[in-house]
Design a protein around this motif. Structure first.
Motif, mmCIF file in Angstrom:
data_model
loop_
_atom_site.group_PDB
_atom_site.id
_atom_site.type_symbol
_atom_site.label_atom_id
_atom_site.label_comp_id
_atom_site.label_asym_id
_atom_site.label_seq_id
_atom_site.Cartn_x
_atom_site.Cartn_y
_atom_site.Cartn_z
ATOM 1 N N UNK A 50 0.794 -1.308 0.108
ATOM 2 C CA UNK A 50 0.031 -0.018 -0.015
ATOM 3 C C UNK A 50 0.834 1.199 0.054
ATOM 4 N N UNK A 51 1.852 1.040 0.953
ATOM 5 C CA UNK A 51 2.844 2.324 0.858
ATOM 6 C C UNK A 51 3.479 2.443 -0.385
ATOM 7 N N UNK A 52 3.875 1.482 -0.971
ATOM 8 C CA UNK A 52 4.451 1.450 -2.452
ATOM 9 C C UNK A 52 3.603 1.975 -3.495
ATOM 10 N N UNK A 53 2.318 1.656 -3.455
ATOM 11 C CA UNK A 53 1.224 2.009 -4.511
ATOM 12 C C UNK A 53 0.830 3.575 -4.278
ATOM 13 N N UNK A 54 0.617 3.890 -2.844
ATOM 14 C CA UNK A 54 0.723 5.586 -2.573
ATOM 15 C C UNK A 54 1.719 6.406 -3.176
ATOM 16 N N UNK A 55 2.875 5.812 -3.211
ATOM 17 C CA UNK A 55 4.301 6.484 -3.549
ATOM 18 C C UNK A 55 4.192 6.600 -5.056
#
Length: 155
Positions: free
Chosen positions: A101-106
Motif C-alpha cells: 500500500x505504501x509503495x502504491x501510494x508513493x
C-alpha cells in the motif's frame, strides 16, 4: 542437471504465481468498477496485498491477504486471524519494503493516496488520463514477461 531442473521448476512456479496474482488483482478491480455502476472512474484501483508475520516464528514466513483500496491492514489481520485461529495481536507488521500500500501510494500519487484537489488534477489532465492505460500496459507487460521466462531459460 538436477539443479537446472530444480531451477526450471522454481521459475515455472514463480511465473504461474505472478501471472495468477496479476490476473486475480485485475479481475477484482474490474469487478469493482462494474459493480460501481454509473460513470466510468478515472482510475482503476487494484487490490493490494497486506503482509504480516505470526509472532514467535523464526522463519521469514509472511501471511498475506488481498485488501481493496478502501481497506486497511487491520482488515487483513482480522481475516488472517480467523483463518489461522490466532488473535489479531499475534501478528507482526510487515517492514516498509514489503508494504504494498505504501509503495502504491508513493508510485501512484492521487490514485491510491489521499484524493488530490480538482484544480491540480485538471492542470495535468493528459498525464492523469494516461495513468489507467499505463497500468493496463504494465499489467500486460508483466504477464508477457512471466510467460517468456520459461522460453528464455530453455534457450
Amino acid at each position: 542437471l538436477r539443479r537446472s531442473v530444480e531451477l526450471g521448476r522454481s521459475i515455472e512456479m514463480l511465473r504461474v504465481g505472478i501471472a495468477s496474482s496479476a490476473g486475480q488483482r485485475l479481475q477484482l478491480a474490474l469487478e469493482e468498477v462494474a459493480l460501481g455502476g454509473g460513470t466510468a472512474p478515472k482510475h482503476v484501483q487494484l487490490p493490494w496485498r497486506a503482509l504480516c508475520k505470526p509472532q514467535g516464528v523464526d522463519l521469514p514466513l509472511w501471511c498475506g491477504d488481498y485488501c481493496m483500496p478502501d481497506e486497511a491492514v487491520d482488515s487483513a489481520v482480522e481475516r488472517l486471524g480467523q483463518l489461522l485461529g490466532l488473535p489479531q495481536d499475534a501478528f507482526e507488521a510487515a517492514p516498509s519494503h514489503l508494504d504494498e500500500r505504501l509503495r502504491f501510494e508513493r508510485d501512484n500519487a492521487g490514485t491510491y493516496g489521499p484524493p488530490q484537489d480538482e484544480d491540480s488534477s485538471t492542470s495535468g489532465g493528459k498525464k492523469t488520463m494516461m495513468l489507467p492505460t499505463a497500468v493496463c500496459v504494465a499489467t500486460v507487460g508483466v504477464l508477457l514477461l512471466a510467460m517468456a521466462v520459461p522460453f528464455l531459460v530453455k534457450m
